[in-house]
Design an enzyme around this catalytic site. Structure first.
Site, PDB file in Angstrom:
ATOM      1  N   SER A  56       0.817  -1.214   0.000  1.00  9.32           N
ATOM      2  CA  SER A  56       0.000   0.000   0.000  1.00  9.32           C
ATOM      3  C   SER A  56       0.853   1.267   0.000  1.00  9.32           C
ATOM      4  CB  SER A  56      -0.921   0.015   1.221  1.00  9.32           C
ATOM      5  OG  SER A  56      -1.628  -1.192   1.322  1.00  9.32           O
ATOM      6  N   GLN A  57       0.250   2.333  -0.479  1.00  2.69           N
ATOM      7  CA  GLN A  57       0.882   3.661  -0.472  1.00  2.69           C
ATOM      8  C   GLN A  57       1.159   4.068   0.985  1.00  2.69           C
ATOM      9  OE1 GLN A  57      -1.888   6.783  -1.022  1.00  2.69           O
ATOM     10  NE2 GLN A  57      -0.421   8.177  -1.958  1.00  2.69           N
TER      11      GLN A  57
END
Ligand code: SAH
Length: 212
Positions: free
Chosen positions: A59-60
């Site tokens: 994930s970012q």
């Protein structure tokens, strides 16, 4: 902390409203480069999701930070994560709570994540290969649950495994292509939900994956 990319990332997170100093310290000190694939190492501190095996993503960093902050994790809590992926989010949580239980539907991802936890000397994560939509009934209830893949409706099986007063944070795909981060609280009498910010996650998929 001398890495300019890292300094830049921490500043970006602060600007985006990530204020919890414990959390910022974890992101500063946890080596994200060990959770991304070799070809992407140079971009480990970009504020971007990056590809991992099985067509999934780590994930970012902003999404990790935002969800972790929204979860309000305490040092004595037991936390369930659905979607181990690279193991990065679980590692972040492990520094903020007592124990993390994390489930991943791809065996290959689960195996790699476990290797990373071992290499980093993280001992308070228990992970398994399985369908996280079923939660982890043997360990329920959990004070906190974090889902890191987008559900198409509120995952009620997981709500059932939430302790009274517990909080669950999860991305919800409200309409095709339109996801929001949701924060759900379970009180003695009811469930309260609150929509937070738009987001983009890979989908939550029922059952285990066939990846050999
Ligand atoms: N938390 C991860 C994010 C990985 S992306 C990280 O920090 O890297 C989301 C992950 O959820 C993917 O690895 C995907 O395989 C997994 N996933 C999707 N549906 C699942 C399910 N039902 N049970 C367990 N894992 C699931």
């Amino acid at each position: 902390m001398h890495d300019p990319a890292k300094i830049q990332l921490i500043m970006e997170l602060r600007r985006g409203g990530i204020r919890d100093p414990r959390l910022l310290n974890v992101i500063e000190t946890l080596p994200r480069e060990l959770f991304v694939e070799q070809p992407f190492r140079a971009r480990a501190y970009d504020n971007a999701a990056l590809p991992i095996a099985g067509g999934q993503t780590i994930s970012q960093p902003y999404a990790v930070a935002f969800m972790t902050q929204a979860l309000e994790v305490g040092p004595r809590m037991k936390v369930l994560e659905v979607g181990t992926g690279s193991g990065y989010q679980a590692a972040v949580l492990s520094r903020l709570c007592r124990r993390v239980y994390s489930v991943e539907r791809y065996r290959s991802l689960h195996d790699r994540a476990e290797e990373r936890f071992r290499a980093l000397g993280i001992h308070n994560i228990t992970s398994r290969h399985g369908d996280g939509m079923k939660g982890w009934p043997e360990q329920a209830p959990f004070e906190r649950i974090l889902v890191t893949a987008a559900a198409s409706r509120i995952p009620t099986t997981l709500v059932d495994q939430l302790a009274e007063g517990g909080v669950m944070v999860f991305p919800l795909e409200k309409n095709p292509g339109a996801q929001v981060i949701m924060r759900l609280t379970r009180t003695a009498k009811r469930i309260e939900t609150c929509e937070m910010i738009p987001t983009r996650f890979v989908p939550l998929v029922e059952g285990v994956a066939q990846d050999g």
